[in-house]
Each structure stands twice: as structure tokens, then as C-alpha cells.
Write an enzyme that holds these catalytic residues in place. Sequence first.
Site, PDB file in Angstrom:
ATOM      1  CG  ASP A   1      -1.929   1.154   1.159  1.00 54.23           C
ATOM      2  OD1 ASP A   1      -2.701   1.185   0.184  1.00 54.23           O
ATOM      3  OD2 ASP A   1      -1.923   2.005   2.059  1.00 54.23           O
TER       4      ASP A   1
ATOM      5  CD  GLU B   1      -1.916   6.221   2.934  1.00 57.58           C
ATOM      6  OE1 GLU B   1      -2.553   7.108   2.310  1.00 57.58           O
ATOM      7  OE2 GLU B   1      -2.442   5.187   3.359  1.00 57.58           O
TER       8      GLU B   1
ATOM      9  CD  GLU C   1      -8.514  18.820  -0.552  1.00 58.19           C
ATOM     10  OE1 GLU C   1      -7.260  18.810  -0.663  1.00 58.19           O
ATOM     11  OE2 GLU C   1      -9.226  19.779  -0.921  1.00 58.19           O
TER      12      GLU C   1
ATOM     13  CG  HIS D   1      -1.945  10.521   4.319  1.00 54.58           C
ATOM     14  ND1 HIS D   1      -1.318  11.661   4.783  1.00 54.58           N
ATOM     15  CD2 HIS D   1      -1.984  10.642   2.965  1.00 54.58           C
ATOM     16  CE1 HIS D   1      -0.978  12.433   3.765  1.00 54.58           C
ATOM     17  NE2 HIS D   1      -1.389  11.850   2.646  1.00 54.58           N
TER      18      HIS D   1
ATOM     19  CG  HIS E   1      -6.515   5.739   4.687  1.00 55.54           C
ATOM     20  ND1 HIS E   1      -6.777   5.029   3.532  1.00 55.54           N
ATOM     21  CD2 HIS E   1      -7.714   6.091   5.186  1.00 55.54           C
ATOM     22  CE1 HIS E   1      -8.088   4.975   3.344  1.00 55.54           C
ATOM     23  NE2 HIS E   1      -8.679   5.621   4.339  1.00 55.54           N
TER      24      HIS E   1
ATOM     25  CG  ASP F   1      -4.450   1.281   5.135  1.00 52.01           C
ATOM     26  OD1 ASP F   1      -4.849   1.166   6.312  1.00 52.01           O
ATOM     27  OD2 ASP F   1      -4.723   2.251   4.413  1.00 52.01           O
TER      28      ASP F   1
END
Length: 239
Positions: free
Chosen positions: A7, A9, A52, A57, A152, A157
Site C-alpha cells: 500500500d 500514501e 484533503e 493519512h 490511513h 493498511d
Amino acid sequence: MRQIVLDTETTGLDWRTGDRVIEIGCVELVNRSLTGRHFHVYINPDRGIDAEAVAVHGITEEFLADKPRFAGIVEAFEDFVRDAELVIHNANFDVGFLNCELGLLGRPKLDVLCAGVIDTLRMAKEQNPGKKASLDALCDRYEIDNGHRTLHGALLDAELLAEVYLAMTRGQESLMIALDEPAPGQVETDGLPVMRVGVKVVRATEAECEAHAANLADIAKANKGLCLWIPPEPEAVAA
């Protein structure tokens, strides 16, 4: 079989407009078992982070100020994922970002580096059409505790996704995505063609075949032979 559940970010939603990777989290599966090995880094993107994205995260520019650039971690990342099959939720997103980062450095992209990729978002939508397919929704469906997931995070994750993937595929063969040129009917994921292969075929036993034939005969008798699987007599065709 070595798989890496991965995963990322990012600073925003689109690498095409200059957004960058700021966190990578990976956990290793070997023969469908977690090995305890993982890869986790934060990355300084040398640019701002959308408000945003921070709300999702919680990673700020200040936190990343002393972290390495992607160039500083790329070899360690390549070593960890090399030749493995990747398992990613919404693979199009992460693959696009990682290929962008690799391309900026002139490094081979994931279709060269890795053996393939499984998109668990696509898999979830195929298995349960019309149902929610977010990671949180899948954790609820498969009763995986995600109560500690308030924001997140790439490693968290990836760990949750590993459990979700194992639950989704329990008793099944792996759904592969070949990295060759796509065959007709295949769907591409930013250059990684999707192909489902390796499905286990369970053949009927002789006794089951006989029981099936007897059942069809009973149906044909009840319908006086007017069944789609019984071809018409030659004279009927001529008439």
C-alpha cells in the site's frame, strides 16, 4: 509462492499532475502465510501535500522534512518486491504512482520488476457485485478487527489487506495478473494486463456422471423428449 501485500500514501490523487509517493508499506506472504518480514518507509516528496490527503493519512510536510527521497530508498524497495506477486487494493492507483517514481529515476517499472499483481478491489467487486468494496467494508465482511485504523497508513493498511486477501481467497487458487501483452478481452491496469488463471477444476466422479444422466433422462421422459439438449429427429428437420 512469494507475494507482497503493498500500500502507498501520496501527496494527492494523481501522479500525472505531479503528486508523489510519501509512504510505502509492504508485508510478505510465502505460501499464503505471513512471514513477519515487512518493508516500511516514509519519503520526502519535495513538494506540498494536499489538505484533503493530510485529512486521510495525517502525514504532514513537517514530518517528512528529514525523510529520504525516493532515490534513497529505491534499491531497498526493489530488493524487497523483486520477482514477487503484488497484492494491492485498487492496484491502478498504487501501480501508477510507483511506476511514475521509478520512471523519474530511469528504473525498470513494476511489470519488469515483479511477477504480477492481484487487484483485491477488482476481486471484491467480482465476488460481491453491488456491495461496498473499500478496505474497511471488507474488514467488516470478513470480521477482521480494524478498530485501531483511525487514519490511513501504508503499513497498517497492508497488514489489514493481507488478512482480507487470505480470507477472500481461502480455498482458492491465486488469481494472477500476467505481465505479458494482454490477450483479447483482458483489462489493463496501467500497463499490467489482468488475467485470471490457475482456477482449480473439480471433475465429477463416475457415480456423479451416472446420477446426472439418470436425472436428465427423467426430465426428458416427463417432457416427452422436448428438451433443448435432445437434438430433433432427422425427419423432423426435413419436414
